[in-house]
Design a protein around this motif. Structure first.
Motif, mmCIF file in Angstrom:
data_model
loop_
_atom_site.group_PDB
_atom_site.id
_atom_site.type_symbol
_atom_site.label_atom_id
_atom_site.label_comp_id
_atom_site.label_asym_id
_atom_site.label_seq_id
_atom_site.Cartn_x
_atom_site.Cartn_y
_atom_site.Cartn_z
ATOM 1 N N GLU A 76 0.837 -1.209 0.000
ATOM 2 C CA GLU A 76 0.000 0.000 0.000
ATOM 3 C C GLU A 76 0.869 1.255 0.000
ATOM 4 O O GLU A 76 0.651 2.178 -0.788
ATOM 5 N N GLN A 77 1.875 1.314 0.878
ATOM 6 C CA GLN A 77 2.733 2.488 0.962
ATOM 7 C C GLN A 77 3.543 2.675 -0.308
ATOM 8 O O GLN A 77 3.762 3.799 -0.766
ATOM 9 N N GLU A 78 3.992 1.573 -0.901
ATOM 10 C CA GLU A 78 4.768 1.651 -2.138
ATOM 11 C C GLU A 78 3.931 2.236 -3.269
ATOM 12 O O GLU A 78 4.371 3.134 -3.994
ATOM 13 N N ARG A 79 2.705 1.728 -3.410
ATOM 14 C CA ARG A 79 1.828 2.221 -4.483
ATOM 15 C C ARG A 79 1.409 3.671 -4.231
ATOM 16 O O ARG A 79 1.317 4.476 -5.170
ATOM 17 N N ALA A 80 1.124 4.019 -2.977
ATOM 18 C CA ALA A 80 0.721 5.387 -2.656
ATOM 19 C C ALA A 80 1.857 6.361 -2.947
ATOM 20 O O ALA A 80 1.637 7.461 -3.473
ATOM 21 N N ALA A 81 3.080 5.971 -2.603
ATOM 22 C CA ALA A 81 4.234 6.830 -2.861
ATOM 23 C C ALA A 81 4.430 7.022 -4.367
ATOM 24 O O ALA A 81 4.728 8.129 -4.838
ATOM 25 N N HIS A 82 4.245 5.938 -5.136
ATOM 26 C CA HIS A 82 4.406 6.051 -6.587
ATOM 27 C C HIS A 82 3.338 6.965 -7.185
ATOM 28 O O HIS A 82 3.640 7.804 -8.048
ATOM 29 N N ALA A 83 2.102 6.829 -6.719
ATOM 30 C CA ALA A 83 1.030 7.694 -7.221
ATOM 31 C C ALA A 83 1.304 9.146 -6.882
ATOM 32 O O ALA A 83 1.076 10.046 -7.702
ATOM 33 N N TYR A 97 -2.110 8.489 -15.095
ATOM 34 C CA TYR A 97 -2.332 8.721 -13.671
ATOM 35 C C TYR A 97 -3.536 7.942 -13.160
ATOM 36 O O TYR A 97 -3.529 7.467 -12.017
ATOM 37 N N ARG A 98 -4.562 7.786 -13.992
ATOM 38 C CA ARG A 98 -5.723 7.006 -13.563
ATOM 39 C C ARG A 98 -5.327 5.560 -13.262
ATOM 40 O O ARG A 98 -5.768 4.978 -12.271
ATOM 41 N N HIS A 99 -4.492 4.978 -14.119
ATOM 42 C CA HIS A 99 -4.040 3.605 -13.886
ATOM 43 C C HIS A 99 -3.222 3.532 -12.597
ATOM 44 O O HIS A 99 -3.383 2.608 -11.786
ATOM 45 N N THR A 100 -2.340 4.518 -12.403
ATOM 46 C CA THR A 100 -1.497 4.536 -11.196
ATOM 47 C C THR A 100 -2.341 4.721 -9.951
ATOM 48 O O THR A 100 -2.142 4.044 -8.933
ATOM 49 N N SER A 101 -3.316 5.641 -10.034
ATOM 50 C CA SER A 101 -4.174 5.900 -8.886
ATOM 51 C C SER A 101 -5.044 4.690 -8.567
ATOM 52 O O SER A 101 -5.269 4.361 -7.396
ATOM 53 N N ARG A 102 -5.528 3.998 -9.610
ATOM 54 C CA ARG A 102 -6.353 2.802 -9.387
ATOM 55 C C ARG A 102 -5.532 1.705 -8.717
ATOM 56 O O ARG A 102 -6.013 1.034 -7.797
ATOM 57 N N ALA A 103 -4.272 1.544 -9.140
ATOM 58 C CA ALA A 103 -3.407 0.544 -8.506
ATOM 59 C C ALA A 103 -3.173 0.888 -7.038
ATOM 60 O O ALA A 103 -3.173 0.011 -6.167
ATOM 61 N N SER A 104 -3.005 2.186 -6.751
ATOM 62 C CA SER A 104 -2.817 2.610 -5.366
ATOM 63 C C SER A 104 -4.084 2.369 -4.546
ATOM 64 O O SER A 104 -4.019 1.894 -3.404
ATOM 65 N N LEU A 105 -5.235 2.677 -5.134
ATOM 66 C CA LEU A 105 -6.506 2.451 -4.443
ATOM 67 C C LEU A 105 -6.722 0.967 -4.156
ATOM 68 O O LEU A 105 -7.133 0.587 -3.056
ATOM 69 N N ASP A 106 -6.421 0.120 -5.140
ATOM 70 C CA ASP A 106 -6.590 -1.323 -4.939
ATOM 71 C C ASP A 106 -5.698 -1.820 -3.805
ATOM 72 O O ASP A 106 -6.126 -2.636 -2.977
#
Length: 523
Positions: A189-196, A223-232
């Motif tokens: 979660e933290q990794e994806r949030a940081a990337h977004a 950004y939508r794809h990145t944000s969706r990955a972070s949300l998931d």
């Protein structure tokens, strides 16, 4: 450095407040456990036996109960303050350490990481690691409450006390097992949030360019794809946390129900008195608090371990080699044996932009590592801050310095023009000229300029070339560029091809002698 060491250092640095918070928390929990016991004693000694208890005894025990309440209230207030202070100070210390590592002259921490990702590590990850100090204090206090409750139940009934001791050990072990999936998913979660966060920061800073090339829709899709990955990832972590806490709470409820049922049977059989039954039920309800706290502590420790591992990766990132040493990988520029003569304008023409970029990074880090050397490295893409061009130029100059020569040498025609955040109100050429004027106004003994005129027209570039020599008279100036206009204004030019100096001569002579020079500079 690893995540375990980061956690140990975070706790060790705040051991005084952590110890104080834990000690006061232990007092608070012991007082909480004592309350139902005192109520049971009051019932047995002052209220039981048909209501014929001594009123003085009743008042005395009520006074004792009031003192216990005051003590546990004091312990909770100041224990929580100490624990929170430890958490915030530890997070602050980690933020300072992370920022210091990112800004270290040798660099390296930013490699492979977006600025937004580093920001997330220095904020959210540091907060989670700091919160481990709070969790430790709460955990020690909760264990104290459980042990105190078990001891008092042992006094009432050995069966009840043993049930609490064995049941608590089983619940702690189950809580640890349930926390493992949360730890893994929290790290993701933290990794994806940081990337977004990093992608968002890049999009905002480059919005003007994206609009210019018509790439806004593609950027939005990315950004939508990145944000969706972070949300998931966040939802998976939230489900893991909900599962962990739900299971722990359910198991705790079953345990307390069994404890209360057993206490009721003991009271009905006459093995314990009415007051002791009230105490046993009160202690059973009290134990819910410490057990739920331990569930929270398990979750915090899992998230803290995941964040500590991310922080450790940044702190342990390898930096560039110290001045005078070789790099283990990448283009080799060591041993080129290039030295500028004091007061000259030295041009450096590099046939490969990768070599030029590495040379500039090395010069910048050497300058930061030895600030007394009086070397300023000005990149061609230097950032500007909001305000006017004149305010940006003045920021690099000594107080009261005359800025007119620097503005004239950089061909700045409108020093009062607004800049905007990161120079967004200026054209590319205007930004370059403002940055060049700021570097010239600083007037360092040695100034290194990298392609300061790539975005200006030929006439303006000729003005800048002539102005540079005049503005830097008596000072050393190094021009890393392939601009023939600037190189022709240099006293001599060093041609670097294949990571080594091929020749050093004036611009015209190099153009005659070397095809590589002609290809890099004149084509």
């Amino acid at each position: 450095m690893n995540g375990g060491r980061v956690l140990r250092n975070a706790v060790a640095g705040q051991r005084r407040d952590v110890g104080l918070g834990a000690l006061l928390g232990m007092g608070h929990q012991a007082g909480e456990a004592l309350v139902p016991v005192l109520i049971g004693v009051i019932i047995d000694q002052a209220v039981a036996d048909g209501g014929g208890g001594d009123a003085a005894d009743l008042l005395r025990w009520l006074a004792v109960l009031a003192v216990v309440y005051l003590a546990l209230s004091f312990s909770f207030r100041y224990g929580a303050r100490a624990a929170e202070r430890a958490a915030e100070r530890a997070a602050h210390a980690l933020r300072l350490e992370l920022v210091g590592r990112v800004l270290h002259p040798r660099g390296g921490a930013e490699e492979g990481r977006l600025p937004g990702a580093l920001t997330s590590t220095a904020t959210e990850d540091a907060r989670r690691v700091g919160a481990v100090n709070l969790a430790i204090g709460l955990g020690v206090a909760a264990l104290t409450g459980l042990l105190a409750g078990a001891a008092m139940l042992l006094r009432i009934s050995p069966t009840l006390g043993l049930l609490v001791l064995l049941g608590t050990a089983a619940l702690l072990y189950l809580g640890h097992l349930l926390g493992k999936p949360l730890e893994r998913r929290s790290a993701t979660e933290q990794e994806r949030a940081a990337h977004a966060s990093g992608v968002a920061a890049d999009l905002v800073s480059g919005l003007r360019v994206l609009k210019g090339i018509g790439a806004v829709p593609a950027a939005i899709t990315r950004y939508r794809h990145t944000s969706r990955a972070s949300l998931d990832a966040t939802l998976r972590a939230a489900r893991a946390e909900a599962w962990q806490r739900g299971m722990t709470t359910g198991l705790t409820g079953v345990f307390i129900a069994v404890l209360a049922l057993l206490g009721g049977r003991l009271a009905m059989s006459g093995d314990i008195s009415l007051g002791e039954l009230v105490s046993a039920v009160g202690l059973a309800l009290f134990l819910l608090g410490p057990l739920e706290t331990l569930s929270y502590v398990n979750a915090e420790l899992a998230q803290g371990r995941a964040s500590a591992a991310r922080i450790a990766e940044v702190l342990a990132a390898p930096g560039a080699p110290a001045p005078g040493t070789d790099a283990a990988a990448g283009p080799r520029l060591s041993g080129i044996g290039l030295a500028a003569v004091p007061g000259e304008v030295l041009g450096i023409a590099v046939t490969d932009s990768a070599y030029a970029a590495r040379l500039l990074r090395g010069l910048a880090r050497d300058a930061e590592a030895a600030p007394d050397a009086g070397v300023l490295v000005a990149a061609h893409d230097a950032d500007l801050f909001a305000g006017t061009v004149l305010e940006n130029v003045a920021a690099g100059a000594a107080d009261g310095a005359d800025l007119t020569p620097a503005l004239a040498a950089a061909a700045v025609d409108d020093p009062h023009a607004p800049v905007g955040e990161r120079g967004r109100f200026l054209s590319g050429g205007q930004r370059q000229r403002a940055a060049l004027a700021r570097a010239l106004a600083a007037d360092p003994p040695t100034l290194v300029l990298h392609d300061p005129t790539t975005a200006v027209d030929a006439v303006t570039e000729a003005r800048i070339a002539a102005g540079l020599r005049e503005a830097r008279r008596g000072r050393t100036t190094i021009l890393v560029t392939t601009s023939p206009t600037l190189l022709s204004a240099a006293d001599r030019v060093a041609l670097i091809d294949g990571g080594r100096i091929v020749d050093t001569a004036p611009h015209a002579e190099l153009a005659e002698r070397h095809a590589a020079y002609r290809e890099a500079v004149l084509t």
